[in-house]
Design a protein around this motif. Structure first.
Motif, short mmCIF file in Angstrom:
data_model
loop_
_atom_site.label_atom_id
_atom_site.label_comp_id
_atom_site.label_asym_id
_atom_site.label_seq_id
_atom_site.Cartn_x
_atom_site.Cartn_y
_atom_site.Cartn_z
N ALA A 1 1.13 -9.73 7.93
CA ALA A 1 0.60 -8.64 7.90
C ALA A 1 0.83 -7.71 6.71
O ALA A 1 0.48 -6.67 6.62
CB ALA A 1 0.73 -7.76 9.19
N ASP A 2 1.74 -8.10 6.00
CA ASP A 2 2.39 -7.58 4.71
C ASP A 2 1.27 -7.16 3.67
O ASP A 2 0.25 -8.20 3.51
CB ASP A 2 3.54 -8.43 4.02
N VAL A 3 1.26 -6.14 3.07
CA VAL A 3 0.24 -5.61 1.98
C VAL A 3 0.91 -5.60 0.82
O VAL A 3 2.21 -5.84 0.68
CB VAL A 3 -0.26 -4.24 2.32
N ALA A 4 0.07 -5.85 -0.32
CA ALA A 4 0.82 -6.11 -1.72
C ALA A 4 0.41 -4.97 -2.52
O ALA A 4 0.94 -4.85 -3.69
CB ALA A 4 0.39 -7.40 -2.04
N THR A 5 -0.74 -4.25 -2.28
CA THR A 5 -1.32 -3.00 -2.96
C THR A 5 -1.03 -1.78 -2.44
O THR A 5 -1.53 -1.77 -1.37
CB THR A 5 -2.72 -3.20 -3.47
N PHE A 6 -0.69 -0.86 -2.99
CA PHE A 6 -0.27 0.46 -2.28
C PHE A 6 -0.96 1.63 -2.93
O PHE A 6 -1.11 1.60 -4.07
CB PHE A 6 1.29 0.63 -2.28
N PRO A 7 -1.23 2.91 -2.25
CA PRO A 7 -1.65 3.90 -2.71
C PRO A 7 -0.79 4.55 -3.92
O PRO A 7 0.54 4.21 -4.01
CB PRO A 7 -1.68 4.88 -1.63
N ALA A 8 -1.38 5.09 -4.89
CA ALA A 8 -0.57 5.77 -6.02
C ALA A 8 0.63 6.73 -5.57
O ALA A 8 1.66 6.55 -6.36
CB ALA A 8 -1.52 6.50 -7.00
N ALA A 9 0.25 7.53 -4.68
CA ALA A 9 1.37 8.29 -4.10
C ALA A 9 2.77 7.70 -3.71
O ALA A 9 3.64 8.33 -3.55
CB ALA A 9 0.66 9.22 -2.86
N VAL A 10 2.61 6.45 -3.47
CA VAL A 10 4.05 5.88 -2.91
C VAL A 10 4.20 4.68 -3.66
O VAL A 10 5.16 4.19 -3.54
CB VAL A 10 3.66 5.51 -1.50
N SER A 11 3.46 4.40 -4.80
CA SER A 11 3.64 3.24 -5.57
C SER A 11 5.32 2.98 -6.42
O SER A 11 5.69 2.21 -6.61
CB SER A 11 2.48 3.04 -6.69
N GLY A 12 5.70 4.29 -6.43
CA GLY A 12 7.07 4.32 -7.12
C GLY A 12 8.20 3.99 -6.08
O GLY A 12 9.34 3.93 -6.84
N PHE A 13 8.04 3.74 -5.04
CA PHE A 13 8.91 3.52 -4.08
C PHE A 13 9.28 1.95 -4.21
O PHE A 13 8.45 1.16 -4.45
CB PHE A 13 8.82 3.96 -2.82
N GLU A 14 10.26 1.39 -3.33
CA GLU A 14 10.58 0.11 -3.61
C GLU A 14 9.58 -0.73 -2.56
O GLU A 14 9.19 -0.36 -1.51
CB GLU A 14 12.10 -0.55 -2.87
N THR A 15 9.01 -1.92 -3.16
CA THR A 15 8.00 -2.77 -2.68
C THR A 15 8.43 -3.10 -1.27
O THR A 15 7.52 -3.17 -0.26
CB THR A 15 7.78 -4.07 -3.49
N THR A 16 9.75 -3.58 -0.90
CA THR A 16 10.09 -3.93 0.36
C THR A 16 10.03 -3.16 1.47
O THR A 16 10.01 -3.19 2.53
CB THR A 16 11.61 -4.63 0.37
N ALA A 17 10.06 -1.67 0.88
CA ALA A 17 9.94 -0.81 1.94
C ALA A 17 8.54 -0.15 2.39
O ALA A 17 8.31 0.57 3.13
CB ALA A 17 10.68 0.70 1.53
N LEU A 18 7.50 -0.88 1.51
CA LEU A 18 6.28 -0.52 1.73
C LEU A 18 5.37 -1.53 2.26
O LEU A 18 4.45 -1.19 2.95
CB LEU A 18 5.72 -0.36 0.18
N GLU A 19 5.69 -3.08 2.09
CA GLU A 19 4.74 -3.93 2.50
C GLU A 19 4.93 -4.21 3.92
O GLU A 19 4.06 -4.79 4.58
CB GLU A 19 4.95 -5.16 1.75
N ASP A 20 6.03 -4.12 4.66
CA ASP A 20 6.06 -4.62 6.09
C ASP A 20 6.03 -3.30 7.07
O ASP A 20 6.17 -2.14 6.40
CB ASP A 20 7.12 -5.40 6.38
N THR A 21 5.73 -3.70 8.21
CA THR A 21 5.22 -2.66 9.06
C THR A 21 6.02 -2.60 10.69
O THR A 21 6.45 -3.73 10.83
CB THR A 21 3.82 -2.33 9.37
N ILE A 22 5.96 -1.48 11.20
CA ILE A 22 5.92 -1.15 12.61
C ILE A 22 4.50 -1.07 13.00
O ILE A 22 3.59 -0.57 12.56
CB ILE A 22 6.81 0.04 13.03
N PHE A 23 4.11 -1.77 14.10
CA PHE A 23 2.64 -1.70 14.50
C PHE A 23 2.59 -1.54 16.19
O PHE A 23 3.30 -1.64 16.86
CB PHE A 23 1.84 -2.82 14.26
N ALA A 24 1.45 -1.04 16.41
CA ALA A 24 0.90 -1.09 17.79
C ALA A 24 -0.57 -1.77 17.93
O ALA A 24 -1.36 -1.52 17.15
CB ALA A 24 0.67 0.50 18.28
N ASN A 25 -0.64 -2.52 18.85
CA ASN A 25 -1.84 -3.09 18.96
C ASN A 25 -2.68 -3.15 20.31
O ASN A 25 -1.86 -2.59 21.24
CB ASN A 25 -1.45 -4.70 18.98
#
Length: 243
Positions: A101-125
């Motif tokens: 489920a990891d993502v690789a492209t992020f909104p500009a507003a958060v692109s300056g933060f560390e990639t490993t903090a952005l790509e994985d998630t907590i989820f609800a299904n």
């Protein structure tokens, strides 16, 4: 008494703008929601290079899963005095996402933060899935700027997710697709607590699918009255020195 020249006025103006900046002297907390440091399952902990990220995880993948109240540290590594709890409230299941489920492209507003903090998630299904994020221990005399982001890369789990402030005041609803969100962030500035030091919001969906919560930044904004007094004090000092 001499009149302050342009150089002194320019220095004073620059100082006032710095003092009145929303982030001047502010405590900042960064949160990595998902599988934790290095994307390995484990206890909630802190990690990061230059900055300190709070790793918030949900396990196991069962209905009603909660992180419990996790104490947060700020970017200096000191305890912020705040806690966070994330609860999966839907009728399906939730947890920390797998690598698929990891993502690789992020909104500009958060692109300056560390990639490993952005790509994985907590989820609800599941149908009518939702998550509630509760921040406690906040200062009732301060306001808070919140920047949050959610996205996942599972094509079969598309869901329009709505972010709604449920405790505290000042934030309008934000709606976006949970699948591969590359543009939308939740950017709430100047939020006040509920009067008891709590700010909470819910992420909800209206159809069967998965919601995502990847990253968060919380900034405590100094009281406007304090920065204004500091600015007036600076003006008085300049005028006194010019006598």
């Amino acid at each position: 008494m001499k009149t302050p020249n342009r150089k002194h006025l320019a220095l004073f103006t620059s100082g006032i703008l710095s003092l009145l900046s929303p982030t001047a002297g502010a405590a900042t907390v960064l949160i990595d929601f998902g599988r934790g440091a290095g994307h390995s399952l484990g206890d909630n902990s802190t990690s990061g290079g230059v900055d300190t990220y709070n790793n918030i995880q949900q396990n196991p993948n069962v209905d009603g899963v909660t992180t419990g109240n996790v104490a947060l540290v700020d970017t200096s590594g000191s305890g912020a005095g705040w806690s966070i709890n994330v609860t999966e409230d839907g009728n399906g299941f939730g947890g920390s996402s797998g690598a698929g489920a990891d993502v690789a492209t992020f909104p500009a507003a958060v692109s300056g933060f560390e990639t490993t903090a952005l790509e994985d998630t907590i989820f609800a299904n599941g149908s009518s899935a939702s998550m509630t994020v509760t921040l406690t221990g906040l200062d009732v005399s301060k306001t808070y700027d919140l920047l949050f982001y959610g996205s996942r890369d599972n094509g079969q789990n598309v869901n329009a997710q709505t972010w709604s402030l449920t405790q505290g005041t000042g934030g309008a609803n934000v709606v976006h697709q949970s699948e591969n969100n590359q543009t939308v962030v939740v950017d709430w500035d100047g939020l006040s607590t509920n009067g008891s030091g709590v700010i909470a919001f819910t992420i909800s969906g209206s159809n069967n699918g998965a919601l995502a919560l990847n990253f968060g930044q919380i900034i405590e904004v100094p009281e406007p009255s304090t920065t204004a007094l500091l600015g007036l004090g600076g003006l008085a000092l300049i005028l006194r020195r010019r006598k």
